[in-house]
Design an enzyme around this catalytic site. Structure first.
Site, mmCIF file in Angstrom:
data_model
loop_
_atom_site.group_PDB
_atom_site.id
_atom_site.type_symbol
_atom_site.label_atom_id
_atom_site.label_comp_id
_atom_site.label_asym_id
_atom_site.label_seq_id
_atom_site.Cartn_x
_atom_site.Cartn_y
_atom_site.Cartn_z
ATOM 1 C CG ASN A 44 -16.461 24.732 -25.161
ATOM 2 O OD1 ASN A 44 -17.454 25.283 -25.633
ATOM 3 N ND2 ASN A 44 -15.614 24.006 -25.876
ATOM 4 C CE LYS A 77 -18.072 24.804 -28.684
ATOM 5 N NZ LYS A 77 -19.396 24.671 -28.116
ATOM 6 C CB THR A 99 -40.438 24.737 -10.061
ATOM 7 O OG1 THR A 99 -41.561 25.128 -10.845
ATOM 8 C CG2 THR A 99 -40.347 25.633 -8.831
ATOM 9 C CG HIS A 100 -41.252 21.169 -12.640
ATOM 10 N ND1 HIS A 100 -41.439 19.860 -12.255
ATOM 11 C CD2 HIS A 100 -41.980 21.918 -11.767
ATOM 12 C CE1 HIS A 100 -42.261 19.824 -11.206
ATOM 13 N NE2 HIS A 100 -42.590 21.053 -10.883
ATOM 14 C CE1 TYR A 127 -6.037 -3.315 9.162
ATOM 15 C CE2 TYR A 127 -5.211 -5.537 8.798
ATOM 16 C CZ TYR A 127 -5.319 -4.210 8.404
ATOM 17 O OH TYR A 127 -4.703 -3.796 7.253
ATOM 18 C CB SER A 165 -13.450 24.183 -29.858
ATOM 19 O OG SER A 165 -13.399 23.338 -30.995
ATOM 20 C CD GLU A 219 -18.727 21.324 -20.287
ATOM 21 O OE1 GLU A 219 -19.310 20.550 -21.048
ATOM 22 O OE2 GLU A 219 -17.807 22.076 -20.649
ATOM 23 C CB SER A 227 -0.931 0.004 1.224
ATOM 24 O OG SER A 227 -0.166 -0.114 2.400
ATOM 25 C CE LYS A 251 -4.025 2.860 4.330
ATOM 26 N NZ LYS A 251 -4.924 2.020 5.172
ATOM 27 C CD GLN A 298 -2.798 -2.506 2.261
ATOM 28 O OE1 GLN A 298 -2.140 -2.873 3.219
ATOM 29 N NE2 GLN A 298 -2.548 -2.922 1.027
ATOM 30 C CG ASN A 348 -3.863 -4.651 13.116
ATOM 31 O OD1 ASN A 348 -3.262 -4.558 12.041
ATOM 32 N ND2 ASN A 348 -4.235 -5.808 13.629
HETATM 33 N N1 ARG Z 1 -1.059 -1.342 5.301
HETATM 34 C C1 ARG Z 1 -1.976 -1.774 6.307
HETATM 35 C C2 ARG Z 1 -3.304 -1.026 6.185
HETATM 36 O O1 ARG Z 1 -3.340 -0.004 5.606
HETATM 37 C C3 ARG Z 1 -1.395 -1.555 7.654
HETATM 38 C C4 ARG Z 1 -1.884 -2.504 8.686
HETATM 39 C C5 ARG Z 1 -1.385 -3.847 8.400
HETATM 40 N N2 ARG Z 1 -1.802 -4.750 9.409
HETATM 41 C C6 ARG Z 1 -1.792 -6.066 9.192
HETATM 42 N N3 ARG Z 1 -2.200 -6.793 10.146
HETATM 43 N N4 ARG Z 1 -1.375 -6.568 8.045
HETATM 44 O O2 ARG Z 1 -4.316 -1.459 6.667
#
Ligand code: ARG
Length: 483
Positions: A289, A287, A159-160, A321, A281, A294, A27, A329, A326, A114
């Site tokens: 735009n 043009k 409205t509408h 967990y 354009s 948009e 990650s 994010k 993961q 965790n």
């Molecule tokens: N990269 C993991 C996450 O974002 C970190 C936690 C990893 N924990 C584990 N037990 N593998 O969740």
């Protein structure tokens, strides 16, 4: 499978993971953004360990120094990550251990990735919310500034997408203001629930060490430690809430931008977008735009998608967990970046748009925007509203057949629809009058709109205090940690 690889768990394994596994589980690309928060979380943790006598003051000090060094490298952009270490948490811990061997290897005492990652994401999210709230405020300010310049500019209300009743541009722009005000409130509300520390939940069950979770929570500026370690490491409801607030903000922005798009069309001609926020354009030389508006409209789906993504990730996950977590994010970070850029550009577009008062006023001539006013006139004269509605409907039909407007009819033409109509009807029919007379609270009359501005100022003051207050509180906590 390739040769021996050092991982955080190498003791249990006789050989390293396959390259494909490392690539699949990594990650790092996403969570390197948490680097600063990870160091801050570790600083709080190590201060606590040494204060509680869990590690020696000497080790505590070396770890703190090492972490500060890593923080400088992060700030200077020189912190070198190793791709094969799956996340930023492992990278920072490895870098520290490289620097100070045994002392570094003590950092992870009484903690797990965790609780570490949950703490980092919450810290990141606090800052993200403050940034978003600031961007919402800037857009609110822009809307209110344009609204107050245009309190008496009249345009059709719809409205509408059909002409309904005339309104003022100030009133219309303030409608967008109050939508955003609630978005800002939702973010601030989410902030309260984000500001809770999972640190010390460890893997999931707490720890046998005599840790002080109140102390680490306080060092990191959290309102409190979470009450349950299993809850602390497993839920990402605060992420889902954030994404809902972002998705609704995106929906609100999409409405605003939709209007910018069609108001700037030649058919409407209510406004002209500034060149800075328009594009041309490649083939049609004439043009101009409204691409920024948009794209803001078009990116709404991505943020709604990010919310769905996280909700689906959380659905049916058993305690506690699970590696699925993961995935929160990428969605969270992408939604945040998108939200802030959309808000900033919306503020710029609103601040620079040139409104065409003449076109707006001209548009009020069509569509019988004063029909309700004629009905209301008859009600005041004693006719039940339903009858008045019927009579005016007939008058409108008469006008449509003759290509006339209600205010162009003579008294003689009007009276067949109701003999209650007298010469004073011409005082209520002008479009300006329809606007001026709507003085009910929250109404469109320039006389009553200042009440909205007053409320808007109060809202902005409170939002400003929240943002500045929390920013200062967090910065102070972080500075103390870095001392
Ligand atoms: N990269 C993991 C996450 O974002 C970190 C936690 C990893 N924990 C584990 N037990 N593998 O969740």
């Amino acid at each position: 499978m390739d040769g021996e690889r050092k991982t955080l768990w190498s003791g249990r394994f006789s050989q390293g993971a396959a390259d494909s596994t490392l690539a699949f589980t990594s990650s790092l690309e996403v969570d390197r953004r948490l680097a600063r928060y990870d160091v801050l979380g570790s600083l709080a943790h190590v201060k606590m360990l040494s204060r509680q006598g869990i590690i020696s003051p000497g080790d505590g000090e070396s770890i703190e120094n090492g972490l500060r060094r890593i923080m400088s490298q992060i700030d200077e952009g020189t912190f070198a990550v190793q791709e094969r270490l799956e996340d930023i948490h492992s990278n920072i811990e490895f870098a520290l251990t490289d620097m100070m061997r045994d002392a570094g290897a003590r950092l992870h005492t009484g903690r797990s990735r965790n609780d570490q990652v949950a703490t980092d994401v919450r810290m990141w999210q606090r800052d993200a919310i403050l940034e978003t709230a600031g961007a919402i405020m800037d857009l609110e300010r822009a809307l209110m500034a344009r609204a107050s310049e245009n309190v008496d500019v009249i345009l059709p209300g719809f409205t509408h997408v059909q002409h309904a009743q005339p309104v003022t541009l100030g009133h219309h722009l303030m409608a967008h203001f109050f939508r955003l005000q609630r978005d800002a409130e939702r973010f601030a509300d989410c902030y309260r629930r984000t500001n809770v520390s999972p640190l010390g939940s460890a893997a999931m069950a707490g720890t046998t060490y005599n840790i002080d979770r109140l102390y680490t929570a306080q060092l990191l500026g959290f309102g409190a430690p979470c009450a349950n370690s299993m809850d602390g490491v497993s839920d990402r409801d605060f992420v889902a809430e954030h994404l809902f607030a972002a998705a609704l903000t995106a929906v609100h922005l999409s409405s605003l931008c939709e209007e910018l798009v069609y108001w700037s069309s030649p058919e409407f001609g209510f406004l002209e977008m500034d060149d800075a926020y328009s594009t041309g354009s490649s083939i049609m030389p004439q043009k101009k735009n409204p691409d920024v508006a948009e794209l803001t409209r078009g990116r709404t789906g991505a943020t709604i998608g990010d919310l769905m993504n996280v909700l689906c990730t959380l659905k049916s996950l058993p305690l506690t967990y699970n590696r699925d977590l993961q995935e929160d994010k990428a969605a969270l970070f992408a939604a945040h970046d998108r939200t802030v850029s959309c808000l900033r550009l919306a503020a710029a577009m609103i601040s620079t748009a040139k409104f065409n008062r003449a076109r707006m006023l001209a548009a009020t001539r069509d569509g019988f925007l004063n029909a309700t006013d004629l009905a209301d006139y008859l009600v005041v004269k004693g006719l039940p509203f339903r009858r008045a509605h019927e009579a005016v409907g007939a008058a409108v039909r008469y006008c449509i057949e003759r290509g006339k407007r209600l205010e162009e009819l003579s008294l003689e033409e009007l009276r067949p629809f109701s003999d209650l109509i007298e010469a004073d009807v011409f005082e209520v029919l002008p479009i300006e009058q329809c606007v001026r007379r709507r003085t009910s609270l929250g109404g469109t009359s320039p006389e009553i709109i200042p009440v909205q501005f007053g409320e808007g100022e109060t809202v902005l003051r409170k939002q400003g205090e929240f943002i500045a207050g929390e920013r200062e509180r967090l910065d102070r906590a972080f500075e103390r940690l870095m001392e």
